[in-house]
Design a protein around this motif. Structure first.
Motif, PDB file in Angstrom:
ATOM      1  N   ASN A  34      84.800   0.839 -39.160  1.00 16.17           N
ATOM      2  CA  ASN A  34      83.692   1.542 -39.825  1.00 16.17           C
ATOM      3  C   ASN A  34      82.516   0.613 -40.119  1.00 16.17           C
ATOM      4  N   SER A  35      82.761  -0.675 -40.087  1.00 18.12           N
ATOM      5  CA  SER A  35      81.713  -1.668 -40.327  1.00 18.12           C
ATOM      6  C   SER A  35      82.028  -2.898 -39.489  1.00 18.12           C
ATOM      7  N   ALA A  36      81.067  -3.804 -39.406  1.00  6.98           N
ATOM      8  CA  ALA A  36      81.301  -5.046 -38.665  1.00  6.98           C
ATOM      9  C   ALA A  36      82.434  -5.854 -39.305  1.00  6.98           C
ATOM     10  N   TRP A  37      82.508  -5.812 -40.616  1.00  4.10           N
ATOM     11  CA  TRP A  37      83.579  -6.533 -41.315  1.00  4.10           C
ATOM     12  C   TRP A  37      84.945  -5.936 -40.981  1.00  4.10           C
ATOM     13  N   ASP A  38      85.044  -4.617 -40.965  1.00  3.30           N
ATOM     14  CA  ASP A  38      86.294  -3.967 -40.571  1.00  3.30           C
ATOM     15  C   ASP A  38      86.670  -4.338 -39.138  1.00  3.30           C
ATOM     16  N   ALA A  87      85.833  -7.084 -37.521  1.00  2.65           N
ATOM     17  CA  ALA A  87      86.288  -8.480 -37.518  1.00  2.65           C
ATOM     18  C   ALA A  87      87.726  -8.580 -38.004  1.00  2.65           C
ATOM     19  N   LYS A  88      88.086  -7.807 -39.019  1.00  2.00           N
ATOM     20  CA  LYS A  88      89.463  -7.839 -39.538  1.00  2.00           C
ATOM     21  C   LYS A  88      90.459  -7.352 -38.491  1.00  2.00           C
ATOM     22  N   ILE A  89      90.087  -6.310 -37.760  1.00  2.00           N
ATOM     23  CA  ILE A  89      90.965  -5.783 -36.711  1.00  2.00           C
ATOM     24  C   ILE A  89      91.148  -6.814 -35.601  1.00  2.00           C
ATOM     25  N   ILE A  90      90.037  -7.449 -35.196  1.00  2.73           N
ATOM     26  CA  ILE A  90      90.108  -8.467 -34.143  1.00  2.73           C
ATOM     27  C   ILE A  90      90.987  -9.635 -34.596  1.00  2.73           C
ATOM     28  N   ALA A  91      90.793 -10.080 -35.843  1.00  2.00           N
ATOM     29  CA  ALA A  91      91.575 -11.205 -36.363  1.00  2.00           C
ATOM     30  C   ALA A  91      93.064 -10.862 -36.420  1.00  2.00           C
ATOM     31  N   GLU A  92      93.371  -9.629 -36.767  1.00  2.00           N
ATOM     32  CA  GLU A  92      94.775  -9.209 -36.826  1.00  2.00           C
ATOM     33  C   GLU A  92      95.392  -9.169 -35.430  1.00  2.00           C
ATOM     34  N   ILE A  93      94.651  -8.649 -34.470  1.00  2.00           N
ATOM     35  CA  ILE A  93      95.170  -8.536 -33.097  1.00  2.00           C
ATOM     36  C   ILE A  93      95.346  -9.917 -32.462  1.00  2.00           C
ATOM     37  N   VAL A 132      74.938  -7.297 -44.564  1.00  2.00           N
ATOM     38  CA  VAL A 132      74.781  -6.593 -43.291  1.00  2.00           C
ATOM     39  C   VAL A 132      76.133  -6.227 -42.684  1.00  2.00           C
ATOM     40  N   ILE A 133      77.150  -7.080 -42.860  1.00  2.00           N
ATOM     41  CA  ILE A 133      78.420  -6.856 -42.171  1.00  2.00           C
ATOM     42  C   ILE A 133      79.193  -5.659 -42.711  1.00  2.00           C
ATOM     43  N   HIS A 134      78.706  -5.066 -43.777  1.00  4.13           N
ATOM     44  CA  HIS A 134      79.354  -3.865 -44.310  1.00  4.13           C
ATOM     45  C   HIS A 134      78.748  -2.593 -43.720  1.00  4.13           C
ATOM     46  N   LYS A 135      77.878  -2.785 -42.749  1.00  4.94           N
ATOM     47  CA  LYS A 135      77.313  -1.661 -41.995  1.00  4.94           C
ATOM     48  C   LYS A 135      77.955  -1.614 -40.614  1.00  4.94           C
ATOM     49  N   PRO A 136      77.981  -0.442 -39.982  1.00  5.25           N
ATOM     50  CA  PRO A 136      78.357  -0.418 -38.563  1.00  5.25           C
ATOM     51  C   PRO A 136      77.252  -1.059 -37.734  1.00  5.25           C
ATOM     52  N   ALA A 161      78.599 -13.344 -33.301  1.00  8.75           N
ATOM     53  CA  ALA A 161      79.620 -13.887 -34.211  1.00  8.75           C
ATOM     54  C   ALA A 161      80.978 -13.250 -33.950  1.00  8.75           C
ATOM     55  N   LEU A 162      81.010 -11.947 -33.702  1.00  8.89           N
ATOM     56  CA  LEU A 162      82.265 -11.258 -33.405  1.00  8.89           C
ATOM     57  C   LEU A 162      82.872 -11.774 -32.099  1.00  8.89           C
ATOM     58  N   ALA A 163      82.025 -12.104 -31.142  1.00 10.13           N
ATOM     59  CA  ALA A 163      82.517 -12.592 -29.852  1.00 10.13           C
ATOM     60  C   ALA A 163      83.085 -13.998 -29.943  1.00 10.13           C
ATOM     61  N   LEU A 164      82.510 -14.839 -30.810  1.00 13.04           N
ATOM     62  CA  LEU A 164      82.838 -16.265 -30.783  1.00 13.04           C
ATOM     63  C   LEU A 164      83.773 -16.741 -31.882  1.00 13.04           C
TER      64      LEU A 164
END
Length: 210
Positions: A84-88, A90-96, A117-121, A136-139
């Motif tokens: 739902n947001s960039a932070w969410d 990032a959490k999913i990516i980190a978990e996977i 900003v990261i609390h927005k989609p 940032a999400l990619a790297l």
């Protein structure tokens, strides 16, 4: 290793890319081309977002048949709609991938991105914010193989040097596509070899042909 063999991509009767062949192993490749030349289409195919003819393998795994390739990452914004947001996201990516979210926040701080900003989609951010947050999400997971689309487009001058520093530090193997030739000189001090190609009439041509 990223290996592309006899890749072609067509939409209806229009050929976007044809007979693309490229092999990278511990190398960084910059692909030049004007807007609309097919650069982003190539990255979408490598990311498994669109169908293609031919073969794309990441560490021996065919992209079209692989469910998840953990050692690969991209900054294509359409990939980051899983939360739902960039932070969410990032959490999913980190978990996977078993990563550390502190790396994500550290990169954002380095790029001087407002943490709110990261609390927005992604789609609700400004174009500049989307570019920096998707990078940032990619790297942040320190992936082995990366594809980066137009890394300095829509990025203000004050942050461009920091974007380049991140690319030098964290992209050890993969593709960076751009229509901005000055990016090549910015990356030339990288310790890794930088190979240059240009997309011309849908084909991949060695060297700077723009």
């Amino acid at each position: 290793m990223l290996e592309i063999k006899d890749l072609s991509i067509n939409f209806e009767d229009f050929t976007i890319l044809k007979n693309i062949n490229l092999k990278l192993e511990n190398q960084v490749c910059v692909i030049l081309g004007p807007n609309g030349s097919g650069k982003t289409t190539l990255l979408r195919a490598i990311s498994g977002i669109i169908p293609y003819k031919g073969s794309i393998k990441i560490n021996g795994k065919e992209v079209r048949s692989a469910k998840r390739i953990l050692e690969y990452s991209t900054n294509l914004q359409e990939v980051y709609t899983i939360g739902n947001s960039a932070w969410d996201t990032a959490k999913i990516i980190a978990e996977i991938k078993g990563g550390d979210l502190k790396e994500f926040t550290n990169i954002l701080s380095y790029l001087d991105v407002d943490r709110k900003v990261i609390h927005k989609p992604i789609y609700k951010m400004s174009t500049g914010q989307r570019s920096l947050v998707s990078l940032a999400l990619a790297l942040f997971m320190k992936p082995q193989i990366v594809t980066i689309d137009e890394p300095i487009e829509n990025v203000d001058v004050n942050r461009r040097d920091r974007v380049i520093s991140l690319l030098r530090e964290r992209v050890n193997e993969g593709l960076i596509v751009t229509h901005q030739k000055e990016l090549i000189k910015m990356l030339e001090n990288n310790k890794k070899e930088v190979i240059i190609y240009t997309i011309v009439n849908g084909e991949l041509v060695e060297g700077d042909k723009m």
